[in-house]
Design a protein around this motif. Structure first.
Motif, PDB file in Angstrom:
ATOM      1  N   ASP A  89      -3.209  51.465 -99.934  1.00 44.12           N
ATOM      2  CA  ASP A  89      -2.121  52.438 -99.861  1.00 44.12           C
ATOM      3  C   ASP A  89      -2.617  53.764 -99.289  1.00 44.12           C
ATOM      4  O   ASP A  89      -1.918  54.415 -98.503  1.00 44.12           O
ATOM      5  CB  ASP A  89      -1.513  52.676-101.255  1.00 44.12           C
ATOM      6  CG  ASP A  89      -0.628  51.515-101.664  1.00 44.12           C
ATOM      7  OD1 ASP A  89      -0.354  50.658-100.796  1.00 44.12           O
ATOM      8  OD2 ASP A  89      -0.238  51.446-102.846  1.00 44.12           O
TER       9      ASP A  89
ATOM     10  N   ILE B  73      -5.151  54.202 -97.274  1.00 39.66           N
ATOM     11  CA  ILE B  73      -5.382  54.073 -95.823  1.00 39.66           C
ATOM     12  C   ILE B  73      -4.054  54.222 -95.093  1.00 39.66           C
ATOM     13  O   ILE B  73      -3.949  54.900 -94.074  1.00 39.66           O
ATOM     14  CB  ILE B  73      -5.991  52.698 -95.462  1.00 39.66           C
ATOM     15  CG1 ILE B  73      -7.301  52.471 -96.199  1.00 39.66           C
ATOM     16  CG2 ILE B  73      -6.221  52.589 -93.955  1.00 39.66           C
ATOM     17  CD1 ILE B  73      -7.890  51.097 -95.958  1.00 39.66           C
ATOM     18  N   GLU B  74      -3.036  53.590 -95.679  1.00 40.76           N
ATOM     19  CA  GLU B  74      -1.716  53.632 -95.068  1.00 40.76           C
ATOM     20  C   GLU B  74      -1.230  55.070 -94.948  1.00 40.76           C
ATOM     21  O   GLU B  74      -0.773  55.508 -93.901  1.00 40.76           O
ATOM     22  CB  GLU B  74      -0.744  52.825 -95.923  1.00 40.76           C
ATOM     23  CG  GLU B  74       0.393  52.226 -95.156  1.00 40.76           C
ATOM     24  CD  GLU B  74       1.204  51.274 -96.015  1.00 40.76           C
ATOM     25  OE1 GLU B  74       1.878  51.770 -96.945  1.00 40.76           O
ATOM     26  OE2 GLU B  74       1.153  50.056 -95.787  1.00 40.76           O
TER      27      GLU B  74
ATOM     28  N   ASP C 154      -3.020  57.044 -92.413  1.00 42.79           N
ATOM     29  CA  ASP C 154      -2.524  56.627 -91.111  1.00 42.79           C
ATOM     30  C   ASP C 154      -1.268  57.398 -90.756  1.00 42.79           C
ATOM     31  O   ASP C 154      -1.134  57.934 -89.663  1.00 42.79           O
ATOM     32  CB  ASP C 154      -2.161  55.133 -91.174  1.00 42.79           C
ATOM     33  CG  ASP C 154      -3.192  54.308 -90.450  1.00 42.79           C
ATOM     34  OD1 ASP C 154      -4.252  54.861 -90.134  1.00 42.79           O
ATOM     35  OD2 ASP C 154      -2.938  53.109 -90.239  1.00 42.79           O
ATOM     36  N   ASN C 155      -0.397  57.423 -91.730  1.00 40.01           N
ATOM     37  CA  ASN C 155       0.865  58.115 -91.558  1.00 40.01           C
ATOM     38  C   ASN C 155       0.625  59.572 -91.201  1.00 40.01           C
ATOM     39  O   ASN C 155       1.214  60.121 -90.270  1.00 40.01           O
ATOM     40  CB  ASN C 155       1.642  58.058 -92.876  1.00 40.01           C
ATOM     41  CG  ASN C 155       2.971  57.377 -92.672  1.00 40.01           C
ATOM     42  OD1 ASN C 155       3.401  57.228 -91.530  1.00 40.01           O
ATOM     43  ND2 ASN C 155       3.601  56.987 -93.749  1.00 40.01           N
TER      44      ASN C 155
ATOM     45  N   SER D  31      -0.658  60.133 -87.762  1.00 38.93           N
ATOM     46  CA  SER D  31       0.346  59.943 -86.721  1.00 38.93           C
ATOM     47  C   SER D  31       1.287  61.146 -86.663  1.00 38.93           C
ATOM     48  O   SER D  31       1.747  61.537 -85.592  1.00 38.93           O
ATOM     49  CB  SER D  31       1.130  58.647 -86.949  1.00 38.93           C
ATOM     50  OG  SER D  31       1.915  58.759 -88.088  1.00 38.93           O
TER      51      SER D  31
END
Lengths: 838, 188
Positions: B175, B177-178, B181-182, B185
């Motif tokens: 989670d 890492i997610e 990532d978000n 971005s």
């Protein structure tokens, strides 16, 4: 277009089904159009896929989004990959194999990724979507991870699960995965680790190793059972060899792990109600069971295993936890057929389960005991008290199991006791238990006939039989099928002591004749509940009245008997129940020689005469024949109407009783018992039985007709009755199908279907299956199918018994499935409408 | 050979909240299983046991309007019955937690009691992950529920990890890492 959250809310807020549908179709259409847009932002793509997943959960069509998952996986971002893989494993499972080739490269690429989570995602997806090609294409990568990344438990457990899936799909790869002692290496590595540093390692790897071993062993077993199907003998031997070489040395290790796991003190992470990791313990037990049962020459180790199991079984014997582990232990004991003392211990553990509060424990215990009864009958019988208690559980499947078990432990010494327990149960049952009640009836009767057939005497004493019959009729008489009633008549007829016959007749008749004698309210209710609609009770009473009228002179007046028959006649004639009327006619005739009073005899004659113009031809015929007999001189009558001799029942169906687990919920097992075919050789008893059974006269005549014109009779003793109609002719397969209605009464018809093969070139059909469907308002039960092979050259016929209940026109849709000479499956389907109506 | 053939979560109104198939079924079989099992499970009374014997052919006789009965020679049934593992009879284990039924289809020879404990494990893990989980959590975050499921059960339908801590640890790492990532971005 809104977010996922909004979509879910909209669907949930739809107050009608139509509205919900329209929201869903609209959203689906929107997603479809968006998917065509290549320039779409990645976050929008994600939201689309999430909506698709929601649609998937709702059971909607999602095929249009399959390619989009692949686009997401191709992205470098973890967030996209994670969702893309999730979508792929759900949406692509069992779908188009072409799409899998698209995904293969992506997975291949990700399997070599440095981030272990991405590798794991690729592995999980691969496992979920695996087919034989994918397995062969990608197994080297999985093997690579297992060999190279041995230090990462997270990856090892995922890889091992994928390896199991690979072996399920491509068994030949067993060798690649088990060679070089790879599994042993993994176990060793993680055992030492788990002993030293608990921090980083979990039981996950062990669970995965065990799963992998289990799948390998099961695959090996299956390939051995079907040699030559997929692999040659040598290949299978190769599997055996590899597994033996690599797995056998691990057994002591696994037992050691089980021992430590079992005796381990409290570990909060793995604790389930005070038992340390039951999941691991059960997996170990299951794997050990498979290892020991697959002929690996490990008898030396068997003693160690027995010792270990005794330990597990006894430490848990007193406490009430870890039922799942105990249950698995018991299973192991019986699958491996271990030491008798362990078996007794196992049965006792199940006995303890029966006594526990949890109904699930009771269910599994009953289920296992049923399988164990043949091995340890005495020990199981010791628990009969608890088994009987389970009859009163709320759950119907538990009731059913305990009944099955009760019949399984029936023997000479406990027969009386168990029968009285069953009667107690029957007395408390209601209509909702009808299935169970009929099951009891069937089994008690079968028990009687089986024991008679095997030993010529039954272990049920005559007193027990008497009690049994009265109780069965009282509580279940409403539901018992005709065929079972005639079985009961058979038992009554075969009573050795006239005293019992008399006692039964008095018992039956007194309930019907003396009703309303002392007009108490509660007596009335009792009567209406048990006897008013009790068809079985009345039918047997009627028969006994005719048969044993002379024995009961002291109890009833002739008047009473005659008026009983008269009122019975009125009751059932108004219901136009011809089956019963048949019995009444016979009873009248028989009673006429047993009473003295002229007036009453005349009444009986009038009763018979009243049917001599009956619209029903069979009844009319019977009545007229009886009238002729009635007028014969007394000594002629006496000779003809003498007491029935004792006779036996030919049970032709095999395996009615012994299909222990086949006692399914539907009425199949019930009907199986009903259709006992009688052997034609025994013409004497057959005719008697026919009289008794009261299968309308045409059956007897047709049987006789067939004897004369033996041309239609064939080798397997099945002959085509003259009254049968051709239902269908299949030119392609040279099959002729005939139907014959053997009896038709209100709401029930029995018919036979015959299949004849007229092919002359040895084309026979094998593996025959018959499916029959009837209209909505009817129910069909298929009885005994005489054979599954249709012999060629008119060499014989196959006969299928069919019973249809319900109402309306008699219409059948019949489908025959069989394998032709080249083992291709063929199907014939046709409809037929009979003139008869129910 | 597959222990758990499928698992699904069913609301009291009969709506599927999460579903995963482990064994191979055709589309038709899936629909039939869902329909049959849903009605069966929802009609069970509280005191009944959590194990149902499900047999495709017998169910057909009670649920479809035109009744079809099959008859095969007993000997043949015995031989063909064993190798047809996928669609023929199996057991259904279910357990109700608040408004949700957790339902598993398992092999005839599997350990029923252990399956109940597996379901319980899954519920406990969800509970810890969401913090006092309720039906709504699963409805709106079904993908998270799937992530937990996939960490816990392997692709052959057997339990892969018995440590709750380990599962949650890995999920939370993923989670994070997610979310990073978000973040990246957004920043770029």
């Amino acid at each position: 277009m809104g977010s996922l959250k909004q979509f879910i809310k909209d669907v949930r807020n739809a107050n009608t089904l139509a509205k919900e549908r329209s929201i869903i179709t609209k959203e689906s259409a929107k997603i479809r159009t968006q998917l065509r847009n290549d320039q779409l932002e990645i976050s929008k793509r994600r939201s689309n896929i999430q909506k698709l997943l929601y649609l998937y959960i709702l059971g909607e069509k999602t095929h249009f989004g399959q390619v989009e998952c692949i686009n997401l996986i191709a992205s470098d971002n973890f967030i996209n990959k994670r969702l893309g893989y999730l979508a792929a494993m759900l949406l692509l499972k069992n779908e188009n194999p072409d799409l899998l080739t698209l995904i293969t490269n992506l997975i291949n690429y990700d399997l070599q990724h440095s981030n272990k989570y991405i590798v794991a995602l690729a592995l999980t997806t691969m496992g979920d979507l695996c087919n034989a090609e994918l397995a062969i294409d990608l197994y080297p990568d999985v093997l690579n991870i297992l060999n190279k990344r041995l230090d990462e438990p997270y990856l090892i457990k995922h890889s091992l699960f994928v390896a199991s899936e690979i072996i399920l799909k491509a068994p030949q790869l067993i060798i690649q995965f088990t060679n070089d002692g790879l599994i042993g290496k993994i176990i060793k590595n993680y055992r030492n680790r788990s002993l030293r540093t608990l921090s980083n390692c979990t039981h996950g790897v062990l669970l995965a190793v065990l799963q992998f071993m289990k799948i390998c062993l099961l695959q090996q077993k299956q390939q051995k059972q079907e040699p030559g199907k997929e692999f040659s003998e040598e290949e299978i031997q190769d599997f055996d060899e590899t597994i033996k070489r690599n797995f056998t040395p691990l057994i002591p290790e696994l037992m050691e792990i089980l021992k430590t796991c079992h005796t381990n003190s409290f570990e909060p992470e793995y604790d389930v109600n005070g038992v340390s990791d039951p999941f691991l313990q059960v997996a170990l037990l299951q794997t050990l069971t498979l290892l020991f049962s697959s002929n690996l020459d490990v008898d030396v180790l068997k003693n160690d295993l027995q010792y270990l199991l005794t330990n597990i079984a006894t430490t848990n014997e007193t406490n009430n936890r870890g039922f799942s582990v105990q249950y698995e232990t018991v299973k192991t004991i019986f699958i491996l057929d271990l030491d008798p003392s362990l078996r007794v211990l196992g049965v006792n553990i199940l006995g303890k389960f029966l006594n526990s509060k949890d109904s699930n424990n009771k269910y599994v215990a009953l289920n296992t005991l049923l399988k164990v009864v043949p091995i340890e009958p005495e020990t199981v019988t010791r628990h009969k008290k608890f088994i009987v208690r389970c009859l009163y559980e709320l759950d119907p499947s538990i009731k059913r199991r305990s009944l099955e078990l009760i019949f399984a432990i029936f023997n000479k010494s406990n027969a009386g006791e168990l029968i009285s327990e069953l009667i107690k149960f029957l007395s408390q049952s209601t209509e909702s238990d009808k299935g169970l009640m009929l099951y009891i009836v069937d089994n008690l009767l079968d028990l009687y006939f089986d024991s008679v057939n095997n030993t010529h005497t039954t272990f049920l004493s005559e007193a027990d039989q008497f009690i049994m019959i009265v109780a069965l009729l009282k509580y279940c008489g409403k539901f018992i099928y005709f065929d079972r009633l005639s079985d009961i008549l058979l038992i009554v007829n075969n009573f050795k002591q006239t005293e019992t016959k008399k006692k039964l007749t008095v018992e039956l008749l007194s309930k019907l004749i003396n009703k309303g004698k002392d007009n108490k309210k509660e007596d009335d209710d009792y009567y209406y509940y048990y006897y008013d609609n009790n068809y079985g009770w009345k039918l047997i009473s009627c028969w006994c009245c005719g048969e044993y009228g002379d024995l009961i002179h002291n109890e009833f007046l002739d008047d009473q008997l005659v008026s009983f028959l008269t009122s019975l006649n009125q009751e059932f004639y108004s219901q136009s129940n011809m089956h019963m009327i048949n019995y009444i006619l016979t009873s009248c005739l028989k009673l006429s020689i047993k009473i003295a009073d002229k007036q009453n005899i005349e009444k009986l004659r009038q009763l018979i005469k009243s049917h001599s113009m009956d619209a029903n031809l069979i009844l009319q015929m019977k009545a007229n024949q009886f009238l002729v007999l009635f007028n014969e001189p007394a000594h002629v009558k006496r000779g003809i109407l003498d007491v029935m001799p004792a006779f036996s029942k030919n049970v032709a169906t095999v395996g009615v009783k012994n299909n222990g687990n086949g006692l399914s919920y539907n009425e199949d097992s019930v009907s199986k018992g009903n259709y006992k075919t009688f052997n034609n050789k025994n013409q004497q008893t057959d005719l008697l039985l026919d009289l008794l059974d009261d299968i309308p006269a045409n059956d007897t005549t047709s049987a006789l007709a067939n004897d004369v014109s033996a041309s239609t009779a064939d080798m397997n003793g099945i002959s085509l009755p003259t009254s049968s109609i051709e239902l269908y002719t299949s030119k392609d397969y040279c099959l002729k199908i005939y139907g014959n209605i053997t009896s038709i009464a209100d709401n029930e018809a029995n018919l036979d279907i015959f299949i004849q093969n007229t092919a002359t070139n040895n084309r026979k059909g094998t593996n025959l299956k018959i499916f029959i469907a009837v209209s909505k308002h009817q129910k069909v039960t298929l009885g005994h199918l005489s054979d599954t092979i249709i012999p060629s050259n008119n060499g014989g016929m196959v006969k299928q018994k069919v019973r249809i209940t319900g109402e309306g026109k008699l219409k059948l849709r019949v489908r025959l499935q069989f394998l032709d000479e080249t083992n291709n499956e063929k199907t014939i389907q046709f409809d037929y409408k009979f003139d008869e109506k129910l | 050979m597959i222990d758990v053939k499928y698992m699904f979560l069913l609301s009291r109104q009969g709506k599927v909240r999460l579903i995963k198939w482990y064994d191979v079924f055709t589309h038709k079989e899936k629909q039939r299983i869902l329909k049959d099992i849903s009605t069966l499970v929802l009609s069970r009374k509280a005191k009944m046991c959590n194990i149902i014997e499900y047999n495709n052919t017998t169910e057909a006789t009670t649920t479809t309007t035109s009744t079809v009965a099959t008859s095969t020679n007993t000997a043949i049934a015995a031989t063909t019955g064993t190798n047809n593992s996928g669609s023929s009879g199996h057991k259904v284990i279910y357990k109700r937690y608040a408004s949700l039924f957790f339902i598993c289809g398992i092999d005839e020879n599997s350990n029923e009691l252990l399956t109940l404990e597996m379901i319980h494990r899954y519920v406990e893990t969800l509970d810890k992950y969401f913090g006092n989980v309720c039906e709504l959590d699963i409805i709106f975050n079904f993908s998270k529920a799937y992530y937990v499921l996939n960490e816990m059960f392997g692709c052959t339908g057997a339990l892969m990890e018995s440590s709750k801590k380990d599962i949650l640890h890995n999920i939370s790492l993923m989670d994070s890492i997610e979310s990073s990532d978000n973040l990246s971005s957004v920043l770029s």
